[in-house]
Design a protein around this motif. Sequence first.
Motif, PDB file in Angstrom:
ATOM      1  N   MET A  24     -20.029   1.727  17.076  1.00  0.00           N
ATOM      2  CA  MET A  24     -18.748   1.253  16.591  1.00  0.00           C
ATOM      3  C   MET A  24     -18.539   1.742  15.164  1.00  0.00           C
ATOM      4  O   MET A  24     -19.383   1.544  14.297  1.00  0.00           O
ATOM      5  CB  MET A  24     -18.713  -0.267  16.647  1.00  0.00           C
ATOM      6  CG  MET A  24     -17.455  -0.875  16.182  1.00  0.00           C
ATOM      7  SD  MET A  24     -17.611  -2.652  16.452  1.00  0.00           S
ATOM      8  CE  MET A  24     -16.044  -3.168  15.962  1.00  0.00           C
ATOM      9  N   THR A  25     -17.429   2.392  14.931  1.00  0.00           N
ATOM     10  CA  THR A  25     -17.119   2.928  13.614  1.00  0.00           C
ATOM     11  C   THR A  25     -16.453   1.855  12.764  1.00  0.00           C
ATOM     12  O   THR A  25     -15.503   1.212  13.199  1.00  0.00           O
ATOM     13  CB  THR A  25     -16.173   4.138  13.730  1.00  0.00           C
ATOM     14  OG1 THR A  25     -16.792   5.105  14.577  1.00  0.00           O
ATOM     15  CG2 THR A  25     -15.898   4.725  12.378  1.00  0.00           C
ATOM     16  N   ARG A  26     -16.962   1.676  11.569  1.00  0.00           N
ATOM     17  CA  ARG A  26     -16.392   0.696  10.645  1.00  0.00           C
ATOM     18  C   ARG A  26     -15.356   1.392   9.780  1.00  0.00           C
ATOM     19  O   ARG A  26     -15.617   2.450   9.215  1.00  0.00           O
ATOM     20  CB  ARG A  26     -17.486   0.107   9.776  1.00  0.00           C
ATOM     21  CG  ARG A  26     -16.973  -0.942   8.851  1.00  0.00           C
ATOM     22  CD  ARG A  26     -18.120  -1.672   8.193  1.00  0.00           C
ATOM     23  NE  ARG A  26     -17.546  -2.707   7.363  1.00  0.00           N
ATOM     24  CZ  ARG A  26     -17.727  -2.779   6.061  1.00  0.00           C
ATOM     25  NH1 ARG A  26     -18.487  -1.918   5.453  1.00  0.00           N
ATOM     26  NH2 ARG A  26     -17.167  -3.743   5.362  1.00  0.00           N
ATOM     27  N   ILE A  27     -14.178   0.782   9.674  1.00  0.00           N
ATOM     28  CA  ILE A  27     -13.120   1.345   8.840  1.00  0.00           C
ATOM     29  C   ILE A  27     -13.252   0.760   7.441  1.00  0.00           C
ATOM     30  O   ILE A  27     -13.240  -0.459   7.262  1.00  0.00           O
ATOM     31  CB  ILE A  27     -11.730   1.046   9.422  1.00  0.00           C
ATOM     32  CG1 ILE A  27     -11.593   1.699  10.794  1.00  0.00           C
ATOM     33  CG2 ILE A  27     -10.634   1.508   8.482  1.00  0.00           C
ATOM     34  CD1 ILE A  27     -10.319   1.354  11.518  1.00  0.00           C
ATOM     35  N   GLU A  28     -13.423   1.642   6.469  1.00  0.00           N
ATOM     36  CA  GLU A  28     -13.529   1.224   5.074  1.00  0.00           C
ATOM     37  C   GLU A  28     -12.138   0.949   4.522  1.00  0.00           C
ATOM     38  O   GLU A  28     -11.177   1.624   4.879  1.00  0.00           O
ATOM     39  CB  GLU A  28     -14.187   2.326   4.235  1.00  0.00           C
ATOM     40  CG  GLU A  28     -15.606   2.649   4.625  1.00  0.00           C
ATOM     41  CD  GLU A  28     -16.598   1.585   4.211  1.00  0.00           C
ATOM     42  OE1 GLU A  28     -16.239   0.654   3.465  1.00  0.00           O
ATOM     43  OE2 GLU A  28     -17.752   1.680   4.642  1.00  0.00           O
ATOM     44  N   PRO A  29     -12.015  -0.027   3.618  1.00  0.00           N
ATOM     45  CA  PRO A  29     -10.724  -0.223   2.959  1.00  0.00           C
ATOM     46  C   PRO A  29     -10.327   1.045   2.205  1.00  0.00           C
ATOM     47  O   PRO A  29     -11.179   1.754   1.670  1.00  0.00           O
ATOM     48  CB  PRO A  29     -10.989  -1.365   1.977  1.00  0.00           C
ATOM     49  CG  PRO A  29     -12.222  -2.028   2.478  1.00  0.00           C
ATOM     50  CD  PRO A  29     -13.021  -0.972   3.179  1.00  0.00           C
ATOM     51  N   THR A  30      -9.049   1.340   2.190  1.00  0.00           N
ATOM     52  CA  THR A  30      -8.560   2.525   1.491  1.00  0.00           C
ATOM     53  C   THR A  30      -7.646   2.135   0.340  1.00  0.00           C
ATOM     54  O   THR A  30      -7.055   1.053   0.325  1.00  0.00           O
ATOM     55  CB  THR A  30      -7.805   3.467   2.448  1.00  0.00           C
ATOM     56  OG1 THR A  30      -6.748   2.745   3.068  1.00  0.00           O
ATOM     57  CG2 THR A  30      -8.723   4.046   3.500  1.00  0.00           C
ATOM     58  N   VAL A  31      -7.555   3.056  -0.597  1.00  0.00           N
ATOM     59  CA  VAL A  31      -6.723   2.881  -1.781  1.00  0.00           C
ATOM     60  C   VAL A  31      -5.752   4.042  -1.858  1.00  0.00           C
ATOM     61  O   VAL A  31      -6.160   5.200  -1.779  1.00  0.00           O
ATOM     62  CB  VAL A  31      -7.594   2.859  -3.066  1.00  0.00           C
ATOM     63  CG1 VAL A  31      -6.731   2.812  -4.306  1.00  0.00           C
ATOM     64  CG2 VAL A  31      -8.570   1.702  -3.032  1.00  0.00           C
ATOM     65  N   ALA A  32      -4.482   3.725  -1.999  1.00  0.00           N
ATOM     66  CA  ALA A  32      -3.459   4.748  -2.217  1.00  0.00           C
ATOM     67  C   ALA A  32      -2.956   4.601  -3.644  1.00  0.00           C
ATOM     68  O   ALA A  32      -2.609   3.499  -4.079  1.00  0.00           O
ATOM     69  CB  ALA A  32      -2.312   4.573  -1.222  1.00  0.00           C
ATOM     70  N   LEU A  33      -2.952   5.712  -4.376  1.00  0.00           N
ATOM     71  CA  LEU A  33      -2.492   5.719  -5.772  1.00  0.00           C
ATOM     72  C   LEU A  33      -1.131   6.385  -5.846  1.00  0.00           C
ATOM     73  O   LEU A  33      -0.924   7.443  -5.266  1.00  0.00           O
ATOM     74  CB  LEU A  33      -3.471   6.505  -6.651  1.00  0.00           C
ATOM     75  CG  LEU A  33      -4.935   6.092  -6.602  1.00  0.00           C
ATOM     76  CD1 LEU A  33      -5.760   7.036  -7.455  1.00  0.00           C
ATOM     77  CD2 LEU A  33      -5.099   4.653  -7.063  1.00  0.00           C
ATOM     78  N   ARG A  34      -0.228   5.762  -6.575  1.00  0.00           N
ATOM     79  CA  ARG A  34       1.084   6.370  -6.830  1.00  0.00           C
ATOM     80  C   ARG A  34       1.294   6.405  -8.335  1.00  0.00           C
ATOM     81  O   ARG A  34       1.119   5.405  -9.008  1.00  0.00           O
ATOM     82  CB  ARG A  34       2.181   5.578  -6.126  1.00  0.00           C
ATOM     83  CG  ARG A  34       2.083   5.767  -4.600  1.00  0.00           C
ATOM     84  CD  ARG A  34       2.997   4.860  -3.885  1.00  0.00           C
ATOM     85  NE  ARG A  34       2.352   3.535  -3.922  1.00  0.00           N
ATOM     86  CZ  ARG A  34       2.836   2.476  -3.304  1.00  0.00           C
ATOM     87  NH1 ARG A  34       3.942   2.554  -2.635  1.00  0.00           N
ATOM     88  NH2 ARG A  34       2.206   1.318  -3.359  1.00  0.00           N
ATOM     89  N   ARG A  35       1.684   7.563  -8.825  1.00  0.00           N
ATOM     90  CA  ARG A  35       1.709   7.797 -10.272  1.00  0.00           C
ATOM     91  C   ARG A  35       3.085   7.692 -10.915  1.00  0.00           C
ATOM     92  O   ARG A  35       3.206   7.928 -12.105  1.00  0.00           O
ATOM     93  CB  ARG A  35       1.129   9.170 -10.564  1.00  0.00           C
ATOM     94  CG  ARG A  35      -0.263   9.350 -10.029  1.00  0.00           C
ATOM     95  CD  ARG A  35      -0.660  10.806 -10.070  1.00  0.00           C
ATOM     96  NE  ARG A  35      -1.818  11.054  -9.261  1.00  0.00           N
ATOM     97  CZ  ARG A  35      -3.036  11.229  -9.739  1.00  0.00           C
ATOM     98  NH1 ARG A  35      -3.254  11.198 -11.018  1.00  0.00           N
ATOM     99  NH2 ARG A  35      -4.038  11.449  -8.935  1.00  0.00           N
TER     100      ARG A  35
END
Length: 124
Positions: free
Chosen positions: A1-12
């Motif tokens: 089972m693949t674990r999904i890591e939390p992601t971060v989106a940056l907007r400048r």
Amino acid sequence: MTRIEPTVALRRRTEVFTNQSSLVEQLERVREKILLASDQLFHPDCDREYLLRLGKLRVSEFLEDGREVTRAVLQAGGAVTVTGSPVHGDNPATDVYNLPDLVLMALGETELWSLPPGSLKDHI
């Protein structure tokens, strides 16, 4: 089972506070203010959006070989979206990273607004 890591989106984009006063008024009603001291590390919660109100926030990534690379220095108006599901960089102005690989640190006194998910969608 693949674990999904939390992601971060940056907007400048930085013109939120100068060009979108009605949005700022709307966000002030739902925001939680976070004050950071100089060099303080910031540990964002998942499924939140953060808008940088004052100061600067350095975002660094640790690579597999141990190197640290600064990915962004966000200024007032920059945004960080943290989610537990995969995020795709549909917008070329958005950078996407895995949260466990990042370090977020205040450069000087910094004020962030913590916002409910979707608060910034279509605005920046």
